[in-house]
Design a protein around this motif. Sequence first.
Motif, short mmCIF file in Angstrom:
data_model
loop_
_atom_site.label_atom_id
_atom_site.label_comp_id
_atom_site.label_asym_id
_atom_site.label_seq_id
_atom_site.Cartn_x
_atom_site.Cartn_y
_atom_site.Cartn_z
N PRO A 111 0.83 -1.21 0.00
CA PRO A 111 0.00 0.00 0.00
C PRO A 111 0.86 1.26 0.00
N GLU A 112 0.27 2.36 -0.38
CA GLU A 112 1.01 3.63 -0.41
C GLU A 112 1.47 4.01 0.99
N SER A 113 2.62 4.65 1.05
CA SER A 113 3.20 5.09 2.32
C SER A 113 4.04 6.32 2.05
N ASP A 114 4.74 6.79 3.08
CA ASP A 114 5.63 7.94 2.88
C ASP A 114 6.74 7.60 1.88
N GLN A 115 7.10 6.33 1.80
CA GLN A 115 8.19 5.93 0.90
C GLN A 115 7.70 5.48 -0.47
N LEU A 116 6.48 4.97 -0.54
CA LEU A 116 5.99 4.35 -1.78
C LEU A 116 4.72 5.02 -2.27
N GLU A 117 4.66 5.28 -3.56
CA GLU A 117 3.41 5.77 -4.17
C GLU A 117 3.16 5.05 -5.49
N TRP A 118 1.88 4.83 -5.77
CA TRP A 118 1.44 4.28 -7.05
C TRP A 118 0.92 5.44 -7.89
N ASN A 119 1.37 5.51 -9.13
CA ASN A 119 1.01 6.64 -9.98
C ASN A 119 0.17 6.19 -11.16
N ARG A 120 -0.99 6.88 -11.34
CA ARG A 120 -1.86 6.60 -12.47
C ARG A 120 -2.25 7.88 -13.20
N ASP A 121 -1.42 8.92 -13.11
CA ASP A 121 -1.71 10.17 -13.80
C ASP A 121 -1.91 9.91 -15.29
N ALA A 122 -2.88 10.60 -15.87
CA ALA A 122 -3.12 10.45 -17.31
C ALA A 122 -1.91 10.91 -18.11
N ASP A 123 -1.28 11.98 -17.66
CA ASP A 123 -0.08 12.52 -18.30
C ASP A 123 1.12 12.17 -17.42
N ASN A 124 2.13 11.54 -18.00
CA ASN A 124 3.27 11.10 -17.19
C ASN A 124 4.34 12.17 -17.00
#
Length: 267
Positions: free
Chosen positions: A133-146
Motif C-alpha cells: 500500500p502507499e506510504s511515505d516511501q511508496l506511491e502508485w502513480n496513475r496520472d493520465a499525463d506522465n
Amino acid sequence: IYYIHMLHGMEVVGYSFFGVDFYDALLLSAEHQRGEIRELERIREEEAKEITLVGIPYWDEMAKKLKEAGDVPAHEITVLLAPSWREMALLSRFGPRIIDALLDTGYHIIIRPHPQSFTSEKEMLDKLMEKYPESDQLEWNRDADNFEVLRRSDIMVSDYSGVVFDFALVHDKPVICASVEWDSSLYDLEWLNKTSWTQDSLPRIGAILNEDSISSIKEIIDACLKDDSYKQARHKLRDEAWVYQGEGSVRIADYLIEKYHQISEES
C-alpha cells in the motif's frame, strides 16, 4: 489516394509483419529507421516508399514543456519503476522481488504500471497494490499525463517500454532496464536477422538488470546516478535518434501541405 505513416516510436521494424508495407510514404526520425525499411524492401523485392526524416513532435513538445517548468525543487532520491506490460515485462517477471529490493534502498519509490496493465493484468496489480500500500516511501502513480512523474524522478527502472527513451533522451536522466528475451518472430525485425535498435541502445545508456542483480539494485542505482559516461552516451544516442529537434511539427505540416498540392496538380 496517398497513405502516409508518421512513426511515434523508435522501432520502425517493431510492427507485426508487413505493418508499414502498404503505405506510400513514411515520416521518420532517424537514419537507422530509413536503413531498416530499405533493407526490408530489398529482401521482399518491394517498390521503395517515399521516406522523409521529420523528427519527433511529441518529444519536441515534451522538451519545451520541461524547459518551461524549470528546476525540480530539492527532494530525496526518487526512483520510478515504470514497466511495460505482458509476461516478459518487469512486474510480471519479478513482481514482489523488485519492489522489495527497491524499498530496501531507502529511496522514495514511485510505481507507475503501464495503463494497459490495469486491464490485461488487473489481478496481478490488485495483489501487488494490496501487498504494497502507499506510504511515505511508496506511491502508485496513475496520472493520465506522465510528464510530472518523469520530471520529479531521478532514475527509472524499466524494461523495453518506450518511456525509457522519453526519460533518458528528453529528460536526460539515467535508466536501468531489465534484460528481455524478445521474441521477434511475429515482427518485421525477424526478416532482418539482427537485434533491434532498442536492444542495441539500452546497454549504451544505462545498466541492464537481471535475476541475479536484483539484490544489488541500490549499488546499481548509485552507480548510474554518478557515472558520467551514461550521460555522454544519452546525448550521442539522442542526436542519432532525434533529427531536427524542435522542428517536427512544422516539418510534418510543410510536408503534408506540399504533398497535397503535388497530388492535386497530378490528379
